[in-house]
Design an enzyme around this catalytic site. Structure first.
Site, short mmCIF file in Angstrom:
data_model
loop_
_atom_site.label_atom_id
_atom_site.label_comp_id
_atom_site.label_asym_id
_atom_site.label_seq_id
_atom_site.Cartn_x
_atom_site.Cartn_y
_atom_site.Cartn_z
N ASP A 202 -90.02 -10.52 77.66
CA ASP A 202 -89.86 -10.11 79.05
C ASP A 202 -88.61 -10.79 79.62
OD1 ASP A 202 -92.24 -8.84 81.18
OD2 ASP A 202 -90.36 -9.61 82.00
N ASN B 144 -91.75 -1.10 76.22
CA ASN B 144 -92.39 -0.78 77.48
C ASN B 144 -91.62 -1.25 78.71
OD1 ASN B 144 -94.82 -0.63 79.41
ND2 ASN B 144 -94.40 -2.83 79.29
N TYR C 223 -85.38 8.41 87.43
CA TYR C 223 -86.55 7.95 86.68
C TYR C 223 -87.05 9.05 85.75
CZ TYR C 223 -91.08 5.78 85.76
OH TYR C 223 -92.17 5.23 85.15
N LYS D 235 -87.19 9.04 81.62
CA LYS D 235 -88.45 9.14 80.86
C LYS D 235 -88.49 10.39 79.97
CE LYS D 235 -90.41 5.30 82.16
NZ LYS D 235 -90.62 4.22 81.16
N THR E 281 -99.79 -0.82 88.83
CA THR E 281 -99.22 -2.09 88.42
C THR E 281 -98.42 -2.63 89.60
OG1 THR E 281 -97.25 -0.96 87.65
CG2 THR E 281 -99.00 -1.29 86.03
#
Lengths: 252, 252
Positions: B37, B90, B156, B160, B191
């Site tokens: 991360d 991810n 976005y 994707k 999230t």
């Protein structure tokens, strides 16, 4: 895993291929399995395979193209086991191996009656029972031919595209009522249906391999694991999806 | 369960949200986990959550937009744990909530760098490590925005969709070399990233919830279960797929 302890599963077309493999996986995971097939001998053979492994199963004969058969099938399951938690509407027939102008209307209609209307019948009678219990999970068998076409099997491809559409619409209708509905889109699997086709058209067995980027055909067990997982609580947010299990075939 | 004992998994964006939930799910199956991360503190937090449950994990501060960082995270897996079996690419960022003509080039470039180039760079270094040990499995985070769009999310959505295309192409290249590559396409999961986006974009949350036929948002654990399953041998014939886990959104 023992995701299906105390659950009741119903599989149509359980006498061979993907249906038999799925019935065995459900049983391995603890479900009591109602094995349905038009062919009593092969359906009962699946039941014996499950019982030999220490599982619980019973046979219920149904021709999925006949609504009253399917209604009676669901009724029998509920009478025997008291409920229905999981259904795999899988009974189907293969492609004809000839172009559209060679398809007769009766061949086309028979393909639709089993592959598409059979799934409709299945859901039509399974869903009310699941609603009565507060929920359930349904997995329908479509095909990679539900997403793309292949020369020589237009009726089959049309019937499997229809299963994807039917699955998506049904999912929207029952999503908030606890019934999860998805379909699986297998690539080319070594099933008796395909073996029969390859026996008739031996060159297809070699040619079709070029469709599979993974360089081999799938095994019924590899589809069965996917069906069982989609029907399990691990897939609790998966709904209305057509899951490809095709060795990469539709990625190209 | 310990379906993945002796296996080594790497997760980018492992410090929060879907990434953290997936790290925990891998560890619950007994895999050793490399938590990558950009947020070192978040990554360390995930590692301590895993260690507290008796699992094995290591954190690596990683900016997936930097090739050298991606190379280093893979090297960490092979030097610490001897191999790399699974990768979940991810790490990502959310949209800006502006129509296309108002989207700034700065936002576009930043978003593409993380969401798309980050996946490319991650696979670029993960694949050779997997080829060395004869295979593996990769899951990339696409989105339902990799399949359908929504107003004011064009950058976005483009990123994707591109992840899904990249996934399919890579799947075809390595399918016969033992590496299965798939994407997961989550619906809306609440999230921290999504909470921030909703805070920036009034009205989005209500409209978005209304589009989920199951009547709720997803939980990170529901995506994590899907990713772990895609990496497991149960999914051995799934390659090049975009697995939709969206409570029925794209079925409509």
């Amino acid at each position: 895993m023992s995701d299906f302890d105390h659950k009741i599963a119903l599989v149509t077309g359980a006498g061979s291929g993907i249906g038999r493999a799925t019935a065995l996986v459900f049983a391995r995971e603890g479900a009591a399995v109602a094995c349905s097939d038009i062919d009593t001998e092969s359906g009962e053979a699946t039941v014996r395979m499950i019982e030999d492994l220490g599982g619980t199963a019973s046979f219920v004969r149904a021709d999925v193209s006949v609504g009253s058969d399917v209604e009676a099938m669901v009724q029998t399951v509920v009478e025997r086991y008291g409920r229905l938690d999981v259904a795999h509407n899988n009974a189907g027939i293969g492609g004809l191996g000839k172009p559209i102008d060679g398809h007769s209307l009766s061949e086309f209609e028979r393909t639709m009656a089993i592959n598409t209307k059979g799934v409709f019948h299945g859901m039509k009678y399974q869903i009310p029972q699941m609603l009565k219990q507060g929920g359930g999970a349904i997995v329908n068998t479509s095909s990679m031919m539900g997403l793309v076409g292949l020369a020589g099997i237009s009726a089959y491809s049309a019937s499997k595209h229809a299963v994807v559409g039917l699955t998506r619409s049904a999912a929207l209708e029952y999503g908030s009522k606890g019934v999860r509905i998805n379909c699986v889109c297998p690539g080319i699997i070594r099933t008796p249906i395909n073996q029969k086709y390859w026996d008739e058209f031996p060159e297809a067995e070699k040619e079709w391999l070029s469709i599979e980027p993974i360089g081999r055909y799938g095994e019924p067990e590899e589809v069965a694991e996917v069906v069982a997982w989609m029907a399990s609580d691990e897939a609790s947010f998966m709904h209305g999806h057509a899951l490809s299990v095709d060795g990469g075939a539709t990625a190209q | 369960m310990s379906r993945l004992a002796t296996k080594v998994a790497l997760v980018t964006g492992g410090g929060a949200g879907l990434g953290r939930a997936t790290c925990l799910a891998f560890a619950a199956e007994s895999a050793a986990v490399v938590v990558a991360d950009r947020d070192a503190e978040g990554a360390a937090g995930t590692v301590s959550l895993i260690e507290r449950k008796g699992g094995s994990a290591v954190s690596v501060e990683t900016d997936v937009t930097q090739a050298s960082d991606c190379e280093r995270m893979v090297a960490e897996a092979t030097s610490r744990f001897g191999r790399l079996d699974f990768a979940y690419n991810n790490a990502g960022m959310g949209g800006e909530g502006l129509p296309t003509h108002e989207t700034t080039l700065v936002h576009w470039d930043a978003l593409m760098a993380v969401n798309l180039t980050g996946v490319f760079l991650s696979m670029k270094y993960e694949i050779p490590a997997m080829l060395e040990t004869g295979g593996g499995a990769i899951v990339n985070t696409s989105s339902i925005r990799g399949l359908v769009s929504y107003p004011d999310l064009s950058a976005y959505t483009a990123s994707k969709h591109a992840v899904f295309g990249l996934t399919k192409s890579a799947a075809l290249e390595y399918a016969d070399k033992g590496i299965r590559i798939n994407a997961v396409c989550p619906g809306v999961v609440k999230t921290a990233l999504v909470e921030q986006s909703y805070a920036r974009m009034p009205g989005f949350e209500e409209r978005s919830l209304a589009l989920h036929p199951v009547g709720r948002f997803g939980e990170p654990e529901e995506i994590a279960a899907t990713v772990v399953w895609l990496c497991s041998d149960e999914a051995s014939y799934v390659a090049g797929a975009g697995l939709v886990v969206d409570g029925g959104w794209v079925a409509q």
